[in-house]
Design an enzyme around this catalytic site. Sequence first.
Site, PDB file in Angstrom:
ATOM      1  N   LYS A  27       2.973   9.333   7.734  1.00 52.23           N
ATOM      2  CA  LYS A  27       2.168   9.138   8.952  1.00 52.23           C
ATOM      3  C   LYS A  27       2.860   9.505  10.278  1.00 52.23           C
ATOM      4  O   LYS A  27       2.427  10.398  10.990  1.00 52.23           O
ATOM      5  CB  LYS A  27       1.759   7.679   9.039  1.00 52.23           C
ATOM      6  CG  LYS A  27       0.837   7.229   7.920  1.00 52.23           C
ATOM      7  CD  LYS A  27       0.573   5.771   8.046  1.00 52.23           C
ATOM      8  CE  LYS A  27      -0.337   5.247   6.953  1.00 52.23           C
ATOM      9  NZ  LYS A  27      -1.738   5.614   7.108  1.00 52.23           N
ATOM     10  N   TRP A  57       0.878  -1.187   0.000  1.00 54.37           N
ATOM     11  CA  TRP A  57       0.000   0.000   0.000  1.00 54.37           C
ATOM     12  C   TRP A  57       0.903   1.221   0.000  1.00 54.37           C
ATOM     13  O   TRP A  57       1.675   1.433   0.943  1.00 54.37           O
ATOM     14  CB  TRP A  57      -0.917   0.023   1.227  1.00 54.37           C
ATOM     15  CG  TRP A  57      -1.882   1.184   1.161  1.00 54.37           C
ATOM     16  CD1 TRP A  57      -1.594   2.503   1.335  1.00 54.37           C
ATOM     17  CD2 TRP A  57      -3.284   1.124   0.850  1.00 54.37           C
ATOM     18  NE1 TRP A  57      -2.723   3.270   1.170  1.00 54.37           N
ATOM     19  CE2 TRP A  57      -3.777   2.454   0.877  1.00 54.37           C
ATOM     20  CE3 TRP A  57      -4.166   0.084   0.557  1.00 54.37           C
ATOM     21  CZ2 TRP A  57      -5.115   2.761   0.632  1.00 54.37           C
ATOM     22  CZ3 TRP A  57      -5.505   0.396   0.316  1.00 54.37           C
ATOM     23  CH2 TRP A  57      -5.964   1.714   0.356  1.00 54.37           C
ATOM     24  N   GLN A  95       4.682   3.761   7.806  1.00 52.47           N
ATOM     25  CA  GLN A  95       4.207   3.192   9.076  1.00 52.47           C
ATOM     26  C   GLN A  95       5.353   2.730   9.962  1.00 52.47           C
ATOM     27  O   GLN A  95       5.235   2.727  11.181  1.00 52.47           O
ATOM     28  CB  GLN A  95       3.280   2.015   8.793  1.00 52.47           C
ATOM     29  CG  GLN A  95       2.017   2.428   8.079  1.00 52.47           C
ATOM     30  CD  GLN A  95       0.882   1.441   8.266  1.00 52.47           C
ATOM     31  OE1 GLN A  95       0.834   0.686   9.222  1.00 52.47           O
ATOM     32  NE2 GLN A  95      -0.050   1.444   7.334  1.00 52.47           N
ATOM     33  N   GLU A 110       7.790  -1.605   1.296  1.00 52.15           N
ATOM     34  CA  GLU A 110       7.748  -1.287   2.727  1.00 52.15           C
ATOM     35  C   GLU A 110       8.645  -2.299   3.448  1.00 52.15           C
ATOM     36  O   GLU A 110       8.560  -3.494   3.156  1.00 52.15           O
ATOM     37  CB  GLU A 110       6.331  -1.463   3.278  1.00 52.15           C
ATOM     38  CG  GLU A 110       5.283  -0.577   2.658  1.00 52.15           C
ATOM     39  CD  GLU A 110       3.884  -1.194   2.798  1.00 52.15           C
ATOM     40  OE1 GLU A 110       3.349  -1.196   3.911  1.00 52.15           O
ATOM     41  OE2 GLU A 110       3.347  -1.671   1.788  1.00 52.15           O
ATOM     42  N   ASP A 144       9.482   2.657   1.583  1.00 49.83           N
ATOM     43  CA  ASP A 144       8.358   3.444   2.095  1.00 49.83           C
ATOM     44  C   ASP A 144       8.198   3.110   3.575  1.00 49.83           C
ATOM     45  O   ASP A 144       7.700   2.044   3.933  1.00 49.83           O
ATOM     46  CB  ASP A 144       7.102   3.078   1.282  1.00 49.83           C
ATOM     47  CG  ASP A 144       5.840   3.760   1.807  1.00 49.83           C
ATOM     48  OD1 ASP A 144       5.908   4.453   2.843  1.00 49.83           O
ATOM     49  OD2 ASP A 144       4.781   3.573   1.173  1.00 49.83           O
ATOM     50  N   ARG A 190      -4.160  -5.659  12.307  1.00 47.61           N
ATOM     51  CA  ARG A 190      -2.900  -4.917  12.276  1.00 47.61           C
ATOM     52  C   ARG A 190      -2.889  -4.050  13.529  1.00 47.61           C
ATOM     53  O   ARG A 190      -3.773  -3.224  13.732  1.00 47.61           O
ATOM     54  CB  ARG A 190      -2.892  -4.064  11.022  1.00 47.61           C
ATOM     55  CG  ARG A 190      -1.778  -3.110  10.926  1.00 47.61           C
ATOM     56  CD  ARG A 190      -1.888  -2.331   9.648  1.00 47.61           C
ATOM     57  NE  ARG A 190      -3.254  -1.849   9.373  1.00 47.61           N
ATOM     58  CZ  ARG A 190      -3.514  -0.933   8.461  1.00 47.61           C
ATOM     59  NH1 ARG A 190      -2.545  -0.440   7.734  1.00 47.61           N
ATOM     60  NH2 ARG A 190      -4.739  -0.516   8.246  1.00 47.61           N
TER      61      ARG A 190
HETATM   62  C1  LIG Z   1       3.180   2.180   3.766  1.00 52.12           C
HETATM   63  C2  LIG Z   1       2.242   3.279   3.336  1.00 52.12           C
HETATM   64  N1  LIG Z   1       2.642   4.149   2.410  1.00 52.12           N
HETATM   65  C3  LIG Z   1       1.859   5.147   1.992  1.00 52.12           C
HETATM   66  C4  LIG Z   1       0.594   5.307   2.499  1.00 52.12           C
HETATM   67  C5  LIG Z   1      -0.265   6.408   1.990  1.00 52.12           C
HETATM   68  O1  LIG Z   1      -0.250   7.465   2.878  1.00 52.12           O
HETATM   69  P1  LIG Z   1      -1.358   8.599   2.816  1.00 52.12           P
HETATM   70  O2  LIG Z   1      -2.649   7.936   3.142  1.00 52.12           O
HETATM   71  O3  LIG Z   1      -0.903   9.591   3.832  1.00 52.12           O
HETATM   72  O4  LIG Z   1      -1.327   9.155   1.436  1.00 52.12           O
HETATM   73  C6  LIG Z   1       0.126   4.437   3.483  1.00 52.12           C
HETATM   74  C7  LIG Z   1      -1.215   4.595   4.034  1.00 52.12           C
HETATM   75  O5  LIG Z   1      -1.766   3.737   4.683  1.00 52.12           O
HETATM   76  C8  LIG Z   1       0.975   3.384   3.916  1.00 52.12           C
HETATM   77  O6  LIG Z   1       0.580   2.511   4.834  1.00 52.12           O
END
Ligand SMILES: Cc1ncc(COP(=O)(O)O)c(C=O)c1O
Length: 478
Positions: free
Chosen positions: A318, A183, A292, A256, A289, A450
């Site tokens: 976040k 995500w 989280q 991630e 990324d 989660r």
């Molecule tokens: C790993 C990761 N990257 C990016 C995002 C996207 O972030 P945003 O919702 O602030 O655009 C999320 C959102 O859940 C995420 O979990």
Amino acid sequence: MAAAEERSPLHGTGAAPRELDANGKARYDDGMAGPGVPMKDVAKPKRGNADPVFWDKARAHLVRYGGEFAPFIAERAQGSFMWDADGRRILDFCSGQMSAILGHSHPEIAEVVRRTVGELDHLYSTILSRPVVDLAALLASLAPGNLDRVLLVSTGGESNEAAIRMAKLATGGYEIVGLSRSWHGVTGGAASATYSSSRRGYGPAQIGSFVLPAPDSYRSGFIAADGTYDWRAELDFGFELIDRQTTGALAACIAEPILSSGGVLEPPVGYMSALRAKCDERGMLLIFDEAQTGLGRTGDLFASERDCVVPDFLTLSKTLGAGLPLAAVLTTPQIEDICHERGFLFYTTHASDPLPAAVGLKVLEIVIRDRLAERSRELGEYLLGGLWALQRRYQCIGDVRGRGLLAGIDLVQDRATKLPAPELAHRVARTCLELGMMTSVVRGGLGIFRIAPPLTISKAEIDLALDIFDAAFKKCLA
Ligand SMILES: Cc1ncc(COP(=O)(O)O)c(C=O)c1O
């Protein structure tokens, strides 16, 4: 015809405002906002979670951007708890949207926001200010490798969008590889690299979007002769497919360090360095990324530190604003110089805004000063111990996994087949909420909780969460 009957079925039932005014606009009872009703009167009547005026208004006027809304009205949030309109206290076991690592309304963050909004709030996007430059320098000093150049934006999607655009510009390629349970956001480029859910219904993703199998050590079909998860064979297979699909324009792979929305999948030790090598062999850049996982969540300041792998881009969001909208892209001077020479443009309204940057500086100060990464590691072990105890008690808990204060509970129909139990997971989540705890079940029909509480959570609050989970499982399985 009554207003309710005129409404499209898309509005759902019971969504109608009381009546329409002469201009066909919604009017509400009880002095709620409407024609001629002063805003100061809005939200005066407090009627508890069932407040029909609130829900009528919500149903009539809000876009349902993520399925159903939670069935309560949040009135206040402080520390690890929220309070609803019935005056109930709800333990927030997902830190808002996995973001409020300092708990809600941290007094030092509240003070920074109050002060900065009165001094230096928002500027024309080419104007720099001290909080922005100081935050960029601090992030560069904390990040691994020479990720010394920083772009500050607002959301995670935006930060990934920017990293992907820079990777395309720097390499001259356009093909982006993502993991199958990823995500990265809902904007074009980020959504094209997001595979955990929500691809249906929006037409083609960006051309050159390729997928690698996500490393799922619990359910992967790649099993070695000795019965262990053969992630190397899986990764080789994934890249074999990519090599067959590419037009020779591979730009980047985005991943991630722990796939949170995909069900808290932790790549095995060695996976990330093998991924780095695969990228290097093909001239691709690597984007981590850490929306989280960044800033202490997993027991290190950055989760990718465990793997000693330095990416070409590190994106943070976040947790960087601890719940307020702030995101960052970190990259090397070499990449940034090339992009600048080639006319890189990512000019957004809130790029380099001083107010969120001041918040980010305070968040980092607190995370480091209060040793929240260490705290996360210690409390994470305590939490996982409690969850493993639940797993011994309940057969439906197929797997418990995670690192630091990011954990997953994978519910199964039976442990032999490992078939997911999403319906049970949603029932347990609803029961947890009735018992006073907000949890998160990942999307995509997986039945995986989660868990990501604030890093400031206490042991007593973790005990409370474990008790609520226990009671919820007991009730749902009775
Ligand atoms: C790993 C990761 N990257 C990016 C995002 C996207 O972030 P945003 O919702 O602030 O655009 C999320 C959102 O859940 C995420 O979990």
